[in-house]
Design an enzyme around this catalytic site. Structure first.
Site, PDB file in Angstrom:
ATOM      1  N   GLY A   7      85.597 -99.516  42.792  1.00 41.76           N
ATOM      2  CA  GLY A   7      84.491 -98.557  42.649  1.00 41.76           C
ATOM      3  C   GLY A   7      85.008 -97.176  42.999  1.00 41.76           C
ATOM      4  O   GLY A   7      85.212 -96.863  44.174  1.00 41.76           O
ATOM      5  N   GLY A   9      83.671 -94.097  42.187  1.00 40.53           N
ATOM      6  CA  GLY A   9      82.725 -92.983  42.048  1.00 40.53           C
ATOM      7  C   GLY A   9      83.087 -91.925  43.089  1.00 40.53           C
ATOM      8  O   GLY A   9      84.164 -91.972  43.693  1.00 40.53           O
ATOM      9  N   ARG A  10      82.146 -90.981  43.309  1.00 36.79           N
ATOM     10  CA  ARG A  10      82.457 -89.883  44.244  1.00 36.79           C
ATOM     11  C   ARG A  10      82.910 -90.378  45.610  1.00 36.79           C
ATOM     12  O   ARG A  10      83.901 -89.908  46.170  1.00 36.79           O
ATOM     13  CB  ARG A  10      81.226 -88.994  44.423  1.00 36.79           C
ATOM     14  CG  ARG A  10      81.084 -87.940  43.344  1.00 36.79           C
ATOM     15  CD  ARG A  10      80.083 -86.909  43.796  1.00 36.79           C
ATOM     16  NE  ARG A  10      78.803 -87.520  44.123  1.00 36.79           N
ATOM     17  CZ  ARG A  10      77.743 -87.525  43.320  1.00 36.79           C
ATOM     18  NH1 ARG A  10      77.817 -86.937  42.158  1.00 36.79           N
ATOM     19  NH2 ARG A  10      76.618 -88.097  43.678  1.00 36.79           N
ATOM     20  N   GLY A  12      83.901 -93.622  46.638  1.00 37.67           N
ATOM     21  CA  GLY A  12      85.094 -94.479  46.637  1.00 37.67           C
ATOM     22  C   GLY A  12      86.364 -93.677  46.399  1.00 37.67           C
ATOM     23  O   GLY A  12      87.366 -93.843  47.107  1.00 37.67           O
ATOM     24  N   ASP A  30      88.428 -99.868  38.871  1.00 37.24           N
ATOM     25  CA  ASP A  30      87.072 -99.499  38.457  1.00 37.24           C
ATOM     26  C   ASP A  30      86.945 -99.928  36.999  1.00 37.24           C
ATOM     27  O   ASP A  30      87.951 -99.950  36.277  1.00 37.24           O
ATOM     28  CB  ASP A  30      86.891 -97.975  38.580  1.00 37.24           C
ATOM     29  CG  ASP A  30      85.440 -97.541  38.476  1.00 37.24           C
ATOM     30  OD1 ASP A  30      84.874 -97.095  39.489  1.00 37.24           O
ATOM     31  OD2 ASP A  30      84.847 -97.661  37.370  1.00 37.24           O
ATOM     32  N   GLY A 122      78.459 -88.429  52.300  1.00 42.76           N
ATOM     33  CA  GLY A 122      78.192 -87.874  50.978  1.00 42.76           C
ATOM     34  C   GLY A 122      79.379 -87.139  50.395  1.00 42.76           C
ATOM     35  O   GLY A 122      80.538 -87.466  50.666  1.00 42.76           O
ATOM     36  N   LYS A 188      72.968 -98.317  59.496  1.00 41.27           N
ATOM     37  CA  LYS A 188      72.939 -97.287  58.441  1.00 41.27           C
ATOM     38  C   LYS A 188      71.535 -97.184  57.830  1.00 41.27           C
ATOM     39  O   LYS A 188      71.069 -96.089  57.490  1.00 41.27           O
ATOM     40  CB  LYS A 188      73.977 -97.621  57.363  1.00 41.27           C
ATOM     41  CG  LYS A 188      73.997 -96.650  56.180  1.00 41.27           C
ATOM     42  CD  LYS A 188      74.387 -95.261  56.612  1.00 41.27           C
ATOM     43  CE  LYS A 188      74.578 -94.213  55.556  1.00 41.27           C
ATOM     44  NZ  LYS A 188      74.087 -94.326  54.244  1.00 41.27           N
ATOM     45  N   HIS A 191      69.526 -95.209  60.126  1.00 42.71           N
ATOM     46  CA  HIS A 191      70.016 -93.823  59.977  1.00 42.71           C
ATOM     47  C   HIS A 191      69.333 -93.158  58.784  1.00 42.71           C
ATOM     48  O   HIS A 191      68.845 -92.028  58.866  1.00 42.71           O
ATOM     49  CB  HIS A 191      71.541 -93.859  59.793  1.00 42.71           C
ATOM     50  CG  HIS A 191      72.163 -92.590  59.307  1.00 42.71           C
ATOM     51  ND1 HIS A 191      72.144 -92.206  57.980  1.00 42.71           N
ATOM     52  CD2 HIS A 191      72.817 -91.603  59.968  1.00 42.71           C
ATOM     53  CE1 HIS A 191      72.760 -91.041  57.839  1.00 42.71           C
ATOM     54  NE2 HIS A 191      73.187 -90.652  59.040  1.00 42.71           N
ATOM     55  N   GLU A 195      66.838 -90.096  58.387  1.00 35.76           N
ATOM     56  CA  GLU A 195      67.162 -89.020  57.422  1.00 35.76           C
ATOM     57  C   GLU A 195      65.889 -88.627  56.637  1.00 35.76           C
ATOM     58  O   GLU A 195      65.595 -87.440  56.483  1.00 35.76           O
ATOM     59  CB  GLU A 195      68.235 -89.573  56.499  1.00 35.76           C
ATOM     60  CG  GLU A 195      68.845 -88.654  55.485  1.00 35.76           C
ATOM     61  CD  GLU A 195      69.954 -89.415  54.700  1.00 35.76           C
ATOM     62  OE1 GLU A 195      70.961 -89.793  55.313  1.00 35.76           O
ATOM     63  OE2 GLU A 195      69.775 -89.646  53.495  1.00 35.76           O
ATOM     64  N   TYR A 196      65.139 -89.631  56.177  1.00 34.52           N
ATOM     65  CA  TYR A 196      63.907 -89.340  55.429  1.00 34.52           C
ATOM     66  C   TYR A 196      62.944 -88.526  56.307  1.00 34.52           C
ATOM     67  O   TYR A 196      62.305 -87.583  55.850  1.00 34.52           O
ATOM     68  CB  TYR A 196      63.173 -90.637  55.053  1.00 34.52           C
ATOM     69  CG  TYR A 196      63.719 -91.439  53.900  1.00 34.52           C
ATOM     70  CD1 TYR A 196      65.052 -91.417  53.533  1.00 34.52           C
ATOM     71  CD2 TYR A 196      62.859 -92.269  53.174  1.00 34.52           C
ATOM     72  CE1 TYR A 196      65.524 -92.192  52.485  1.00 34.52           C
ATOM     73  CE2 TYR A 196      63.318 -93.045  52.121  1.00 34.52           C
ATOM     74  CZ  TYR A 196      64.658 -93.007  51.786  1.00 34.52           C
ATOM     75  OH  TYR A 196      65.108 -93.790  50.754  1.00 34.52           O
TER      76      TYR A 196
HETATM   77  O1  LIG Z   1      73.304 -92.682  52.490  1.00 34.95           O
HETATM   78  C1  LIG Z   1      73.155 -91.541  52.170  1.00 34.95           C
HETATM   79  C2  LIG Z   1      73.284 -90.447  53.146  1.00 34.95           C
HETATM   80  O2  LIG Z   1      73.334 -90.920  54.430  1.00 34.95           O
HETATM   81  C3  LIG Z   1      72.786 -91.270  50.762  1.00 34.95           C
HETATM   82  O3  LIG Z   1      72.803 -89.966  50.424  1.00 34.95           O
HETATM   83  C4  LIG Z   1      71.541 -91.995  50.442  1.00 34.95           C
HETATM   84  O4  LIG Z   1      71.854 -92.928  49.449  1.00 34.95           O
HETATM   85  C5  LIG Z   1      70.371 -91.220  49.935  1.00 34.95           C
HETATM   86  O5  LIG Z   1      69.310 -92.105  49.988  1.00 34.95           O
HETATM   87  P1  LIG Z   1      67.997 -91.925  49.142  1.00 34.95           P
HETATM   88  O6  LIG Z   1      68.421 -91.966  47.690  1.00 34.95           O
HETATM   89  O7  LIG Z   1      67.128 -93.090  49.494  1.00 34.95           O
HETATM   90  O8  LIG Z   1      67.421 -90.589  49.521  1.00 34.95           O
END
Ligand SMILES: O=C(CO)[C@H](O)[C@H](O)COP(=O)(O)O
Length: 351
Positions: A7, A9-10, A12, A30, A122, A188, A191, A195-196
């Site tokens: 994988g 992507g950004r 990996g 990949d 990220g 995570k 976490h 974050e939300y």
């Molecule tokens: O893990 C992350 C940061 O810690 C990602 O950016 C996460 O996937 C974003 O989650 P969502 O799409 O639910 O906002």
């Protein structure tokens, strides 16, 4: 040390780059062979199939999967079919910890060690390093610790927490063995739930500041809402880009998310081009489910998750029901969006 990455992507690809910079040997695979070729040009060994990937590794083989959560099960099954007892399979994506618990048990029966790593950082991770939350056995953790040390940010410029002395603990370097398989993604998940909540709090606060001039705009106030009673107290045309920049400097709420908010507003103060439909990839939902399961109140995290649903109009039927009830009990007509009434007329309507 040698590591295989599936994988590219950004996340990996940048983890591979960070590992190679520190002298680790990477074998990469990949389905997109262009992504493989790009890393081969930078020094990685390319593979054109899962079998080829595993054949290029020496025991103990360490394979890191960095694929979307929806593909992890399939990729894990393919990897498990060619790995041998004693090998280590890592899932560094944003998988549900319940899948890890099940997968670790199934792979354990074949003698394959399964490690789940919650990876946060990220697109900035290549330079800053990634914060790693690691679930798995002591043996597997000890084996992969050299790569964790490289991928993690290290102590950096962050001041040491008062009370911590002696050698730097792993958590002071940006990685932590959180417990058995599943625990890394559990940590995570929480976490991301947090974050939300932080994101929603910043967004709501800035929206209030954005509307602190409601009194100036009172004449054009929508007829849909109750009148502003004391317009003289809402005469502040606040520059939200400037305030978010200000709060980065010495304020109690300074944070990386605020840094990113300030950067976004500096670039595009009116946020043109963003509709405000906020996606969610599952972690917030899993957090709220886990909280319900263990009976722990998480009202802020739940509200921030539900706000995302509402941002995508998933509250539309509820709002239609509200409007219908209002029409039923009071004959209150729904007004077209943006309809304007004179202040007096609005007041009379609301009484
Ligand atoms: O893990 C992350 C940061 O810690 C990602 O950016 C996460 O996937 C974003 O989650 P969502 O799409 O639910 O906002």
């Amino acid at each position: 040390m040698q590591l295989a990455m599936i994988g590219l992507g950004r996340m990996g690809a940048n983890i591979v780059r960070r590992l190679m910079r520190d002298g680790h040997e990477c074998v990469v695979y990949d389905v997109n062979q262009d992504a493989v070729a790009a890393l081969v040009a930078e020094g990685a060994t390319g593979a054109d199939s899962m079998g080829d990937l595993v054949a290029k590794l020496t025991p103990v083989r360490v394979v890191w999967m960095m694929v979307p959560a929806s593909l992890t099960g399939k990729v894990a099954d393919e990897a498990a079919a060619v790995l041998e007892p004693g090998d280590i399979l890592i899932d560094g994506g944003n998988s549900n910890y319940r899948d890890d618990v099940r997968r670790a048990k199934a792979l354990g029966e074949k003698g394959i060690e399964y490690v789940d790593i919650g990876t946060s950082g990220g697109v900035f991770g290549l330079e800053r390093g990634y914060c790693l939350m690691v679930g798995g056995s002591e043996r597997a953790y000890a084996h992969i610790e050299p790569i964790l040390k490289t991928i993690a940010p290290g102590p950096g410029e962050i001041e040491r927490t008062p009370g911590r002395t002696g050698d730097l603990a792993p958590e002071e370097q940006g990685y932590l063995h959180t417990g058995p398989a599943g625990s890394g993604h559990f940590v995570k998940m929480v976490h991301n739930g947090i974050e939300y909540g932080i994101m929603a709090a910043i967004a709501e606060g800035l929206n209030l500041l954005h509307n602190a001039d409601a009194g100036v705009r009172e004449a054009e106030h929508s007829a849909e809402v109750a009148p502003l009673e004391e317009p003289e107290f809402y005469q502040f045309p606040i520059d939200t880009a400037a305030v978010s920049e200000l709060w980065r400097r010495g304020s109690v709420i300074s944070s990386w998310l605020l840094d990113l908010t300030a950067a976004a507003l500096a670039e595009n103060p009116t946020l043109d081009g963003l509709a405000g439909r906020v996606s969610d990839s599952g972690e917030g939902r899993w957090t709220v489910k886990a909280a319900v399961d263990v009976g722990v109140p998480v009202p802020v995290l739940a509200a921030s998750l539900f706000e995302r649903f509402a941002s995508r109009d998933e509250d539309q039927f509820a709002n239609q029901v509200l409007s219908a009830m209002r029409l039923q009990f009071g004959g209150h007509q729904e007004l077209p969006a943006g309809d304007v009434l004179e202040a007096g007329a609005r007041k009379a309507d609301s009484e």
